[in-house]
Design a protein around this motif. Structure first.
Motif, PDB file in Angstrom:
ATOM      1  N   SER A  10       0.807  -6.340  -1.084  1.00 29.46           N
ATOM      2  CA  SER A  10       2.013  -5.788  -0.959  1.00 29.46           C
ATOM      3  C   SER A  10       2.438  -5.170  -2.137  1.00 29.46           C
ATOM      4  CB  SER A  10       3.369  -6.656  -0.437  1.00 29.46           C
ATOM      5  OG  SER A  10       3.061  -6.880   1.034  1.00 29.46           O
ATOM      6  N   GLY A  11       2.125  -5.931  -3.378  1.00 24.76           N
ATOM      7  CA  GLY A  11       2.651  -5.338  -4.697  1.00 24.76           C
ATOM      8  C   GLY A  11       1.546  -4.235  -5.109  1.00 24.76           C
ATOM      9  N   THR A  12       0.287  -4.681  -4.709  1.00 19.61           N
ATOM     10  CA  THR A  12      -0.818  -3.539  -4.818  1.00 19.61           C
ATOM     11  C   THR A  12      -0.544  -2.258  -4.334  1.00 19.61           C
ATOM     12  OG1 THR A  12      -2.485  -5.178  -5.129  1.00 19.61           O
ATOM     13  CG2 THR A  12      -3.205  -2.988  -4.789  1.00 19.61           C
ATOM     14  N   ILE A  13      -0.072  -2.353  -2.933  1.00 19.80           N
ATOM     15  CA  ILE A  13       0.556  -1.253  -2.190  1.00 19.80           C
ATOM     16  C   ILE A  13       1.624  -0.560  -2.534  1.00 19.80           C
ATOM     17  CG2 ILE A  13       1.280  -0.638   0.239  1.00 19.80           C
ATOM     18  CD1 ILE A  13      -0.768  -2.588   1.333  1.00 19.80           C
ATOM     19  N   ASN A  14       2.567  -1.252  -3.186  1.00 20.35           N
ATOM     20  CA  ASN A  14       3.696  -0.615  -3.623  1.00 20.35           C
ATOM     21  C   ASN A  14       3.512   0.117  -4.965  1.00 20.35           C
ATOM     22  OD1 ASN A  14       5.575  -1.743  -1.830  1.00 20.35           O
ATOM     23  ND2 ASN A  14       6.043  -3.591  -3.215  1.00 20.35           N
ATOM     24  N   ALA A  15       2.465  -0.603  -5.786  1.00 22.78           N
ATOM     25  CA  ALA A  15       1.869   0.450  -6.832  1.00 22.78           C
ATOM     26  C   ALA A  15       1.113   1.530  -6.582  1.00 22.78           C
ATOM     27  CB  ALA A  15       1.151  -0.605  -7.751  1.00 22.78           C
ATOM     28  N   GLN A  17       1.842   3.306  -3.903  1.00 25.70           N
ATOM     29  CA  GLN A  17       2.633   4.167  -3.197  1.00 25.70           C
ATOM     30  C   GLN A  17       3.341   4.998  -4.301  1.00 25.70           C
ATOM     31  OE1 GLN A  17       4.750   1.216  -0.786  1.00 25.70           O
ATOM     32  NE2 GLN A  17       3.972   2.290   0.955  1.00 25.70           N
ATOM     33  N   LYS A  18       3.642   4.503  -5.536  1.00 26.11           N
ATOM     34  CA  LYS A  18       4.058   5.009  -6.523  1.00 26.11           C
ATOM     35  C   LYS A  18       3.298   6.015  -7.285  1.00 26.11           C
ATOM     36  CE  LYS A  18       7.402   1.368  -7.591  1.00 26.11           C
ATOM     37  NZ  LYS A  18       7.659   0.263  -8.550  1.00 26.11           N
ATOM     38  N   ARG A  19       1.916   5.731  -7.422  1.00 29.13           N
ATOM     39  CA  ARG A  19       0.843   6.758  -7.720  1.00 29.13           C
ATOM     40  C   ARG A  19       0.695   8.086  -6.804  1.00 29.13           C
ATOM     41  NH1 ARG A  19      -4.088   2.984  -8.068  1.00 29.13           N
ATOM     42  NH2 ARG A  19      -5.037   5.040  -8.555  1.00 29.13           N
ATOM     43  N   VAL A  20       1.006   7.612  -5.341  1.00 32.94           N
ATOM     44  CA  VAL A  20       0.955   8.843  -4.422  1.00 32.94           C
ATOM     45  C   VAL A  20       2.092   9.558  -4.807  1.00 32.94           C
ATOM     46  CG1 VAL A  20       1.281   9.353  -1.906  1.00 32.94           C
ATOM     47  CG2 VAL A  20      -0.336   7.620  -2.877  1.00 32.94           C
ATOM     48  N   ASP A  21       3.308   9.166  -5.206  1.00 27.56           N
ATOM     49  CA  ASP A  21       4.345   9.929  -5.521  1.00 27.56           C
ATOM     50  C   ASP A  21       4.117  10.706  -6.719  1.00 27.56           C
ATOM     51  OD1 ASP A  21       5.740   8.785  -3.212  1.00 27.56           O
ATOM     52  OD2 ASP A  21       7.023   7.484  -4.438  1.00 27.56           O
ATOM     53  N   VAL A  22       3.476  10.265  -7.634  1.00 28.13           N
ATOM     54  CA  VAL A  22       3.174  10.884  -8.893  1.00 28.13           C
ATOM     55  C   VAL A  22       2.188  12.020  -8.693  1.00 28.13           C
ATOM     56  CG1 VAL A  22       1.836  10.759 -11.033  1.00 28.13           C
ATOM     57  CG2 VAL A  22       3.633   9.123 -10.343  1.00 28.13           C
ATOM     58  N   VAL A  23       1.112  11.917  -7.810  1.00 29.76           N
ATOM     59  CA  VAL A  23       0.446  13.039  -7.402  1.00 29.76           C
ATOM     60  C   VAL A  23       0.938  13.921  -6.695  1.00 29.76           C
ATOM     61  CG1 VAL A  23      -1.556  13.566  -5.536  1.00 29.76           C
ATOM     62  CG2 VAL A  23      -2.015  11.368  -7.180  1.00 29.76           C
ATOM     63  N   GLN A  86      -0.811   5.961   5.595  1.00 32.40           N
ATOM     64  CA  GLN A  86      -1.733   4.776   5.894  1.00 32.40           C
ATOM     65  C   GLN A  86      -1.122   3.647   4.928  1.00 32.40           C
ATOM     66  OE1 GLN A  86      -3.708   5.585   8.273  1.00 32.40           O
ATOM     67  NE2 GLN A  86      -5.754   5.793   7.009  1.00 32.40           N
ATOM     68  N   LEU A  87      -0.631   3.716   3.764  1.00 34.45           N
ATOM     69  CA  LEU A  87       0.002   2.586   2.890  1.00 34.45           C
ATOM     70  C   LEU A  87       0.987   1.966   3.533  1.00 34.45           C
ATOM     71  CD1 LEU A  87      -0.745   4.200  -0.487  1.00 34.45           C
ATOM     72  CD2 LEU A  87      -1.846   2.290   0.373  1.00 34.45           C
ATOM     73  N   SER A  88       1.874   2.712   4.078  1.00 33.53           N
ATOM     74  CA  SER A  88       3.012   1.989   4.854  1.00 33.53           C
ATOM     75  C   SER A  88       2.618   1.271   5.837  1.00 33.53           C
ATOM     76  CB  SER A  88       4.077   3.350   5.166  1.00 33.53           C
ATOM     77  OG  SER A  88       5.071   2.735   5.899  1.00 33.53           O
ATOM     78  N   ASP A  89       1.584   2.006   6.868  1.00 37.63           N
ATOM     79  CA  ASP A  89       1.211   1.150   7.989  1.00 37.63           C
ATOM     80  C   ASP A  89       0.273  -0.006   7.787  1.00 37.63           C
ATOM     81  OD1 ASP A  89       2.341   3.460   9.526  1.00 37.63           O
ATOM     82  OD2 ASP A  89       0.309   4.026   9.820  1.00 37.63           O
ATOM     83  N   LEU A  90      -0.172   0.025   6.444  1.00 39.65           N
ATOM     84  CA  LEU A  90      -1.076  -1.093   6.082  1.00 39.65           C
ATOM     85  C   LEU A  90      -0.204  -2.220   5.626  1.00 39.65           C
ATOM     86  CD1 LEU A  90      -3.722  -2.592   5.688  1.00 39.65           C
ATOM     87  CD2 LEU A  90      -3.783  -1.422   3.313  1.00 39.65           C
ATOM     88  N   LYS A  91       0.825  -1.903   4.831  1.00 38.49           N
ATOM     89  CA  LYS A  91       2.000  -2.783   4.347  1.00 38.49           C
ATOM     90  C   LYS A  91       2.703  -3.283   5.555  1.00 38.49           C
ATOM     91  CE  LYS A  91       5.767  -2.951   1.119  1.00 38.49           C
ATOM     92  NZ  LYS A  91       6.661  -2.373   0.276  1.00 38.49           N
TER      93      LYS A  91
END
Length: 142
Positions: A10-15, A17-23, A86-91
């Protein structure tokens, strides 16, 4: 508390998700600033310097990068939305214990690969646009 650490899935996914926001922000910035500025520069060069000097090669290269970005920006925006989902669903799936650790690891790695590709695309276009700005500046000086 373990689920919040960056070592947990979950921590990896959160990180990620932040990178996706930056992209997403970087693609928007590239489009709204660099791309639009270079389109304006292209038009200006086409109606001034290009009429008195042969800068066809420079103009063709600039046009090619602009067209490439215009096409790829749509792909990148779609990729951002897909990765976000995908990240949200995986989480959610992890929280519901739907996958074993090996499967979770594989899915995270797949998403990491996609994210790295998007980050590389952003970097590529930023570098190309920066180089083209220098070319335009040089053409204006001559």
């Amino acid at each position: 508390m373990v689920a919040c650490t960056s070592k947990s899935p979950s921590g990896t996914i959160n990180a990620m998700q932040k990178r996706v926001d930056v992209v997403e922000r970087n693609v928007e910035t590239l489009y709204n600033q660099d791309f639009n500025d270079l389109v304006g520069e292209y038009k200006a060069l086409d109606t001034t310097i290009a009429r008195t000097k042969d800068i066809r090669k420079e103009m063709e290269l600039l046009q090619a990068y602009l067209q490439q970005f215009e096409d790829q920006s749509v792909v990148m925006k779609n990729g951002v939305e897909l990765s976000r989902k995908q990240l949200s669903d995986l989480k959610d799936d992890i929280e519901n214990n739907l996958y074993d650790d090996e499967t979770v690891s594989k899915y995270i790695q797949d998403e990491e690969n996609e994210l790295r590709m998007m980050e590389a695309q952003v970097k590529y276009f930023q570098e190309k646009f920066d180089a083209q700005k220098k070319v335009v500046k040089q053409l204006r000086k001559e």
